[in-house]
Design an enzyme around this catalytic site. Sequence first.
Site, short mmCIF file in Angstrom:
data_model
loop_
_atom_site.label_atom_id
_atom_site.label_comp_id
_atom_site.label_asym_id
_atom_site.label_seq_id
_atom_site.Cartn_x
_atom_site.Cartn_y
_atom_site.Cartn_z
N SER A 67 9.13 10.12 -3.58
CA SER A 67 8.79 9.70 -2.21
C SER A 67 9.89 8.79 -1.68
O SER A 67 11.03 8.83 -2.18
CB SER A 67 7.42 9.02 -2.20
OG SER A 67 6.96 8.88 -0.87
N ASN A 68 9.60 7.99 -0.69
CA ASN A 68 10.61 7.09 -0.12
C ASN A 68 9.94 5.78 0.29
O ASN A 68 8.72 5.64 0.15
CB ASN A 68 11.30 7.77 1.06
CG ASN A 68 10.30 8.21 2.11
OD1 ASN A 68 9.69 7.39 2.77
ND2 ASN A 68 10.11 9.52 2.23
#
Length: 222
Positions: A29-30
């Site tokens: 993810s980020n």
Amino acid sequence: MFHFGRQTMRILITAGGTREYIDPVRFISNASSGRMGYALARASLKAGHKVTLITAPTALKPPTGAKIVRVESAAQMFEAVKKQFPKCDCLIMAAAVSDYTPAKPSKTKLKKQATKLTLELKPTQDILKWAGKHKSESRARRHGPRILVGFALEDRDLRGNAERKLREKNLDMIVANAPGAIGAQRSTVHIKIRGADWIETARSDKTWVARRILSLIATVTK
Ligand code: CTP
């Protein structure tokens, strides 16, 4: 010419960072917090618009009054946008959508090994680019094409790169910021409406930035 200035719009907003699963319990993810998208949803509701918020997982409380669609991956976000897009007048893509996803996610939890592990990734669909190609579809001509707003996070040549995205994705507006804005309470953003000059906002909180973006959307004429 159709002017959205004082009209109620059906605004579709995406928020949060997508999750791309490697196996049933692990994902890529980020650092997106979802704050910008949620602030935009709140500002839109306050201005009297109808809001659908497509959200990847965040720690935030969903705004009351918005229709909430929960997704995890870029592929799920794309499906949700495709479903909601025909019913919107404006799409704001504030989500941090992963550009890549595991090519062969494992159905079972991966076991650790003593050797190196290589992950193969494949590109995801660019949702905004898809929207740019379909912005005029199933729309009365008097309403003009839907308004598309994109975000750009740039650590080099911020305005140059953002302007290229505005053009290549057929957007009406782009909001560009630097990596320091991720998760931050206050930030400076650079906004460009197609055909107009760049606007740089003062360093302010996301609620204020969201209101500014919305008031600029109202000036986009078709
Ligand atoms: N976006 C999207 N679908 C993707 C990736 C991004 O719709 N698969 C949207 C984001 O929501 C944002 C904008 O596109 O509004 C960001 O543009 P993009 O070119 O994808 O930015 P980066 O991922 O930062 O691209 P690059 O790595 O080339 O800078």
